[in-house]
Design an enzyme around this catalytic site. Structure first.
Site, PDB file in Angstrom:
ATOM      1  N   ASP A  49     105.165  40.891 -47.260  1.00 50.99           N
ATOM      2  CA  ASP A  49     106.667  40.712 -47.202  1.00 50.99           C
ATOM      3  C   ASP A  49     106.968  41.736 -45.926  1.00 50.99           C
ATOM      4  O   ASP A  49     108.217  42.128 -46.110  1.00 50.99           O
ATOM      5  CB  ASP A  49     107.529  40.894 -48.277  1.00 50.99           C
ATOM      6  CG  ASP A  49     107.297  42.150 -49.118  1.00 50.99           C
ATOM      7  OD1 ASP A  49     106.234  42.824 -48.666  1.00 50.99           O
ATOM      8  OD2 ASP A  49     107.801  42.655 -49.923  1.00 50.99           O
ATOM      9  N   HIS A 254      89.315  47.312 -21.948  1.00 47.78           N
ATOM     10  CA  HIS A 254      90.393  47.001 -22.795  1.00 47.78           C
ATOM     11  C   HIS A 254      90.237  47.824 -24.024  1.00 47.78           C
ATOM     12  O   HIS A 254      90.291  47.297 -25.265  1.00 47.78           O
ATOM     13  CB  HIS A 254      90.838  45.842 -23.033  1.00 47.78           C
ATOM     14  CG  HIS A 254      91.476  45.002 -21.847  1.00 47.78           C
ATOM     15  ND1 HIS A 254      91.474  43.760 -21.865  1.00 47.78           N
ATOM     16  CD2 HIS A 254      91.774  45.563 -20.739  1.00 47.78           C
ATOM     17  CE1 HIS A 254      91.945  43.310 -20.626  1.00 47.78           C
ATOM     18  NE2 HIS A 254      92.204  44.321 -19.934  1.00 47.78           N
ATOM     19  N   ASP A 271      95.456  54.827 -20.110  1.00 40.80           N
ATOM     20  CA  ASP A 271      95.922  53.602 -19.652  1.00 40.80           C
ATOM     21  C   ASP A 271      97.018  53.411 -20.586  1.00 40.80           C
ATOM     22  O   ASP A 271      96.901  52.873 -21.651  1.00 40.80           O
ATOM     23  CB  ASP A 271      95.201  52.357 -19.373  1.00 40.80           C
ATOM     24  CG  ASP A 271      95.737  51.277 -18.587  1.00 40.80           C
ATOM     25  OD1 ASP A 271      97.025  51.290 -18.767  1.00 40.80           O
ATOM     26  OD2 ASP A 271      95.262  50.479 -17.996  1.00 40.80           O
ATOM     27  N   ASP A 282     103.358  51.277 -16.506  1.00 41.62           N
ATOM     28  CA  ASP A 282     101.958  50.975 -16.634  1.00 41.62           C
ATOM     29  C   ASP A 282     101.177  52.360 -15.605  1.00 41.62           C
ATOM     30  O   ASP A 282     101.282  51.993 -14.630  1.00 41.62           O
ATOM     31  CB  ASP A 282     101.620  49.792 -16.252  1.00 41.62           C
ATOM     32  CG  ASP A 282     100.391  49.302 -16.515  1.00 41.62           C
ATOM     33  OD1 ASP A 282      99.500  50.075 -17.344  1.00 41.62           O
ATOM     34  OD2 ASP A 282      99.851  48.210 -16.125  1.00 41.62           O
ATOM     35  N   HIS A 361      87.549  44.009 -11.977  1.00 38.08           N
ATOM     36  CA  HIS A 361      88.841  43.395 -12.064  1.00 38.08           C
ATOM     37  C   HIS A 361      89.754  43.294 -10.907  1.00 38.08           C
ATOM     38  O   HIS A 361      89.014  43.896  -9.740  1.00 38.08           O
ATOM     39  CB  HIS A 361      89.860  44.066 -13.011  1.00 38.08           C
ATOM     40  CG  HIS A 361      89.845  45.764 -13.027  1.00 38.08           C
ATOM     41  ND1 HIS A 361      90.748  46.076 -12.169  1.00 38.08           N
ATOM     42  CD2 HIS A 361      89.139  46.596 -13.518  1.00 38.08           C
ATOM     43  CE1 HIS A 361      90.652  47.465 -12.119  1.00 38.08           C
ATOM     44  NE2 HIS A 361      89.716  47.785 -13.167  1.00 38.08           N
ATOM     45  N   HIS A 365      98.594  43.814 -10.652  1.00 27.00           N
ATOM     46  CA  HIS A 365      99.539  42.608 -11.127  1.00 27.00           C
ATOM     47  C   HIS A 365     100.756  42.770 -10.945  1.00 27.00           C
ATOM     48  O   HIS A 365     101.481  44.194 -10.904  1.00 27.00           O
ATOM     49  CB  HIS A 365      99.020  42.674 -12.599  1.00 27.00           C
ATOM     50  CG  HIS A 365      99.218  43.710 -13.393  1.00 27.00           C
ATOM     51  ND1 HIS A 365     100.306  44.073 -13.937  1.00 27.00           N
ATOM     52  CD2 HIS A 365      98.257  44.581 -13.944  1.00 27.00           C
ATOM     53  CE1 HIS A 365     100.027  45.413 -14.762  1.00 27.00           C
ATOM     54  NE2 HIS A 365      98.776  45.587 -14.495  1.00 27.00           N
ATOM     55  N   HIS A 372     102.066  42.300 -17.889  1.00 25.14           N
ATOM     56  CA  HIS A 372     101.538  41.481 -16.830  1.00 25.14           C
ATOM     57  C   HIS A 372     102.642  40.340 -16.640  1.00 25.14           C
ATOM     58  O   HIS A 372     102.760  39.602 -17.131  1.00 25.14           O
ATOM     59  CB  HIS A 372      99.889  40.906 -17.368  1.00 25.14           C
ATOM     60  CG  HIS A 372      99.003  41.725 -17.636  1.00 25.14           C
ATOM     61  ND1 HIS A 372      97.859  41.446 -18.274  1.00 25.14           N
ATOM     62  CD2 HIS A 372      98.807  42.981 -16.875  1.00 25.14           C
ATOM     63  CE1 HIS A 372      97.054  42.754 -18.160  1.00 25.14           C
ATOM     64  NE2 HIS A 372      97.667  43.450 -17.010  1.00 25.14           N
ATOM     65  N   GLU A 396      95.948  49.578  -9.168  1.00 22.10           N
ATOM     66  CA  GLU A 396      94.998  50.131 -10.214  1.00 22.10           C
ATOM     67  C   GLU A 396      93.415  49.962  -9.784  1.00 22.10           C
ATOM     68  O   GLU A 396      92.867  49.169 -10.547  1.00 22.10           O
ATOM     69  CB  GLU A 396      95.406  49.748 -11.660  1.00 22.10           C
ATOM     70  CG  GLU A 396      95.372  48.370 -11.896  1.00 22.10           C
ATOM     71  CD  GLU A 396      95.578  47.969 -13.073  1.00 22.10           C
ATOM     72  OE1 GLU A 396      94.782  48.242 -14.043  1.00 22.10           O
ATOM     73  OE2 GLU A 396      96.308  47.053 -13.488  1.00 22.10           O
ATOM     74  N   TYR A 400      83.410  51.783 -12.825  1.00 15.44           N
ATOM     75  CA  TYR A 400      82.909  51.689 -14.251  1.00 15.44           C
ATOM     76  C   TYR A 400      81.345  51.933 -14.274  1.00 15.44           C
ATOM     77  O   TYR A 400      80.723  50.691 -13.983  1.00 15.44           O
ATOM     78  CB  TYR A 400      83.581  50.782 -15.278  1.00 15.44           C
ATOM     79  CG  TYR A 400      85.107  50.591 -14.941  1.00 15.44           C
ATOM     80  CD1 TYR A 400      85.999  51.206 -15.664  1.00 15.44           C
ATOM     81  CD2 TYR A 400      85.542  49.557 -13.875  1.00 15.44           C
ATOM     82  CE1 TYR A 400      87.331  51.235 -15.171  1.00 15.44           C
ATOM     83  CE2 TYR A 400      86.888  49.536 -13.614  1.00 15.44           C
ATOM     84  CZ  TYR A 400      87.842  50.251 -14.291  1.00 15.44           C
ATOM     85  OH  TYR A 400      89.094  50.289 -14.115  1.00 15.44           O
ATOM     86  N   ARG A 417      89.794  55.035 -13.526  1.00 15.12           N
ATOM     87  CA  ARG A 417      90.770  54.181 -13.151  1.00 15.12           C
ATOM     88  C   ARG A 417      92.071  55.164 -12.701  1.00 15.12           C
ATOM     89  O   ARG A 417      92.299  55.971 -13.647  1.00 15.12           O
ATOM     90  CB  ARG A 417      90.978  52.798 -14.063  1.00 15.12           C
ATOM     91  CG  ARG A 417      92.118  51.962 -13.460  1.00 15.12           C
ATOM     92  CD  ARG A 417      92.139  50.724 -14.422  1.00 15.12           C
ATOM     93  NE  ARG A 417      92.806  50.722 -15.758  1.00 15.12           N
ATOM     94  CZ  ARG A 417      91.754  50.966 -16.963  1.00 15.12           C
ATOM     95  NH1 ARG A 417      90.644  50.480 -16.491  1.00 15.12           N
ATOM     96  NH2 ARG A 417      92.253  50.807 -18.184  1.00 15.12           N
ATOM     97  N   GLU A 419      96.162  54.379 -11.579  1.00 13.91           N
ATOM     98  CA  GLU A 419      97.069  53.253 -11.616  1.00 13.91           C
ATOM     99  C   GLU A 419      98.368  53.812 -11.418  1.00 13.91           C
ATOM    100  O   GLU A 419      99.016  54.566 -12.083  1.00 13.91           O
ATOM    101  CB  GLU A 419      97.039  52.256 -12.689  1.00 13.91           C
ATOM    102  CG  GLU A 419      97.907  51.350 -12.907  1.00 13.91           C
ATOM    103  CD  GLU A 419      97.827  50.348 -13.884  1.00 13.91           C
ATOM    104  OE1 GLU A 419      98.335  49.350 -14.294  1.00 13.91           O
ATOM    105  OE2 GLU A 419      97.437  51.004 -15.222  1.00 13.91           O
TER     106      GLU A 419
END
Length: 453
Positions: A49, A254, A271, A282, A361, A365, A372, A396, A400, A417, A419
């Site tokens: 619930d 991710h 990130d 972001d 990647h 975006h 996104h 970004e 890796y 990374r 960004e």
């Protein structure tokens, strides 16, 4: 004695939302008119619930500024004549408000959010056939929600069943989200203002995380620092699940477990961005857990930073979305060759795509109400679309490097990374996340000062 008014956040400036409804209605009229139906998101059960924290549908909020569940925007925009904006929402309910909090109710919601009319959501099923009858088109997004599809189909069938009375059902169903996507891809002044504020909250959160990082702490402890700053500054929640990835975890794009201990000598990739008043930020930053970059870490970091600068140089009106990516890839690929990660010529690496082993990647975006965000990246003829004033993108690039027999050991498990959130302006671009430490000197200075305390 008068009862005190229920405490709640002040109403937003509704003028931009009214203007968006008018703009959508004008596009509908130009296409022959019709009626648009845009529901908000349903509440979702977490377990038994208990529900997940509620978050409105972005398309619905874009037109309404209304954050309560069980609500629908209906725009009636005939090919000629005046249209109507209608909000269906929950009725006032004293007992439920004791348990769940304030509800506007239709009369107050209509006034507060600038709708022509408002009705209880309990009247929707009865009123829908009347609203869509004798309209040229129904503007709705089929397939996004099965329950809503059934509601709309039932209303259409009710209209068809009344054909002998001279009532006609819409002949076409158009995807209202396709029109809204094109509207959302360019931000108005109020959206840009909110996104600037969101970006600066996230900037402060990243700085807090850098200062809190030490060998021996857990990733989730650093995540907690981010969440603390988000909430402290007025953000209701992160815009997405934060990535706090130390060492080899940074090579998982991710990664969200955030449960490993930070080790001296590793990098930490974060990130993370807050959501503020429905708009996302972001940011990604990568920095050394110990406070100082090693030689190999420094090399890869400087490479990724150079690739971001190359991409930023292409972030201006008239350049295509893909040019930012191509600029970053060219710098990254050359660096991979220079460091012995790849072999051959630059042209060969770019043509074969072998660089994707270490950079898999895209370079950015759309950013807006969703991290996104809505909007097509190519035009109808398959060409990458040109950047325009008012668009917001992320830049970004990353690198890796997983262990491998053909990979120099000094680079193993380095994931970087960087960004930033970038607004396209008439003159070029504005980095909304400006001020978040990014150069090696800036990062090491922040961490040195924090470790000295």
């Amino acid at each position: 004695m008068n009862a005190p008014e229920t405490l709640r956040r002040p109403n937003p400036d509704t003028a931009p939302f009214v203007a968006r409804r008018a703009a959508l209605a004008a596009r509908m009229q130009a296409a022959g008119g019709g009626v648009a139906i845009v529901p908000t998101a349903p509440e979702r059960a977490r377990n038994r619930d208990t529900g997940f924290p509620y978050r409105h549908d972005s398309y619905f909020y874009y037109l309404s500024a209304f954050t309560e569940p069980e609500a629908v925007v209906v725009l009636v925009a005939p090919a000629s004549g005046e249209g109507r904006s209608i909000l269906f929402c929950r009725p006032k309910h004293e007992e439920r408000e004791i348990w769940d909090g304030f509800r506007y109710g239709p009369p107050a919601a209509s006034e507060a959010f600038g709708f022509d009319e408002a009705y209880s959501i309990e009247e929707l099923t009865e009123r829908l056939p009347e609203l869509i009858g004798n309209q040229a088109s129904l503007w709705y997004s089929l397939g996004h929600d099965a329950q809503w599809d059934k509601t709309i189909t039932d209303a259409l069938n009710a209209v068809r069943a009344n054909s002998r009375a001279g009532v006609r059902a819409p002949e076409t169903v158009r995807d209202v989200r396709a029109v809204l996507d094109e509207m959302r891809v360019r931000k108005d002044a109020s959206e840009v203002d909110t996104m600037r504020r969101a970006a600066q909250i996230s900037r402060r959160a990243h700085q807090r995380a850098m200062r809190a990082t030490r060998p021996g702490r857990f990733e989730y402890e650093i995540e907690a620092e981010l969440l603390h700053e988000f909430r402290r500054c007025g953000s209701a929640a992160p815009a997405y699940t934060s990535i706090v990835a130390g060492g080899a975890n940074a090579c998982v794009l991710h990664y969200i477990a955030n449960d490993c201990r930070l080790r001296d000598g590793d990098l930490l990739l974060i990130d993370a961005g807050c959501e503020l008043d429905g708009y996302a930020s972001d940011i990604t930053r990568t920095f050394p857990v110990s406070g100082r970059f090693s030689g190999a870490q420094r090399d890869i970091y400087e490479l990724v930073l150079a690739s971001q600068y190359a991409a930023l140089a292409e972030a201006q009106p008239g350049r295509t979305y893909d040019q930012t990516h191509d600029a970053a890839v060219k710098v990254l690929a050359q660096g991979m060759l220079d460091f012995g990660l790849l072999h051959g010529s630059l042209d060969e690496v770019l043509e074969t795509g072998s660089y994707r082993r270490f950079y898999m990647h895209r370079t950015g975006h759309w950013l807006g109400m969703d991290v996104h965000d809505a909007g097509e990246y190519k035009t109808a003829d398959g060409q990458w679309r040109a950047l325009e004033e008012g668009m917001v993108i992320t830049i970004e690039p990353g690198c890796y490097i997983r262990p491998g027999d053909d990979v120099p050991e000094a680079f193993w498990n380095i994931g970087v990374r960087i960004e930033d959130d970038v607004l396209i302006t008439a003159e070029g671009h504005e980095i909304l996340t400006e001020g978040t430490p990014k150069t090696i000197a800036e990062i090491e200075s922040v961490m040195h000062d924090a470790h000295a305390i």
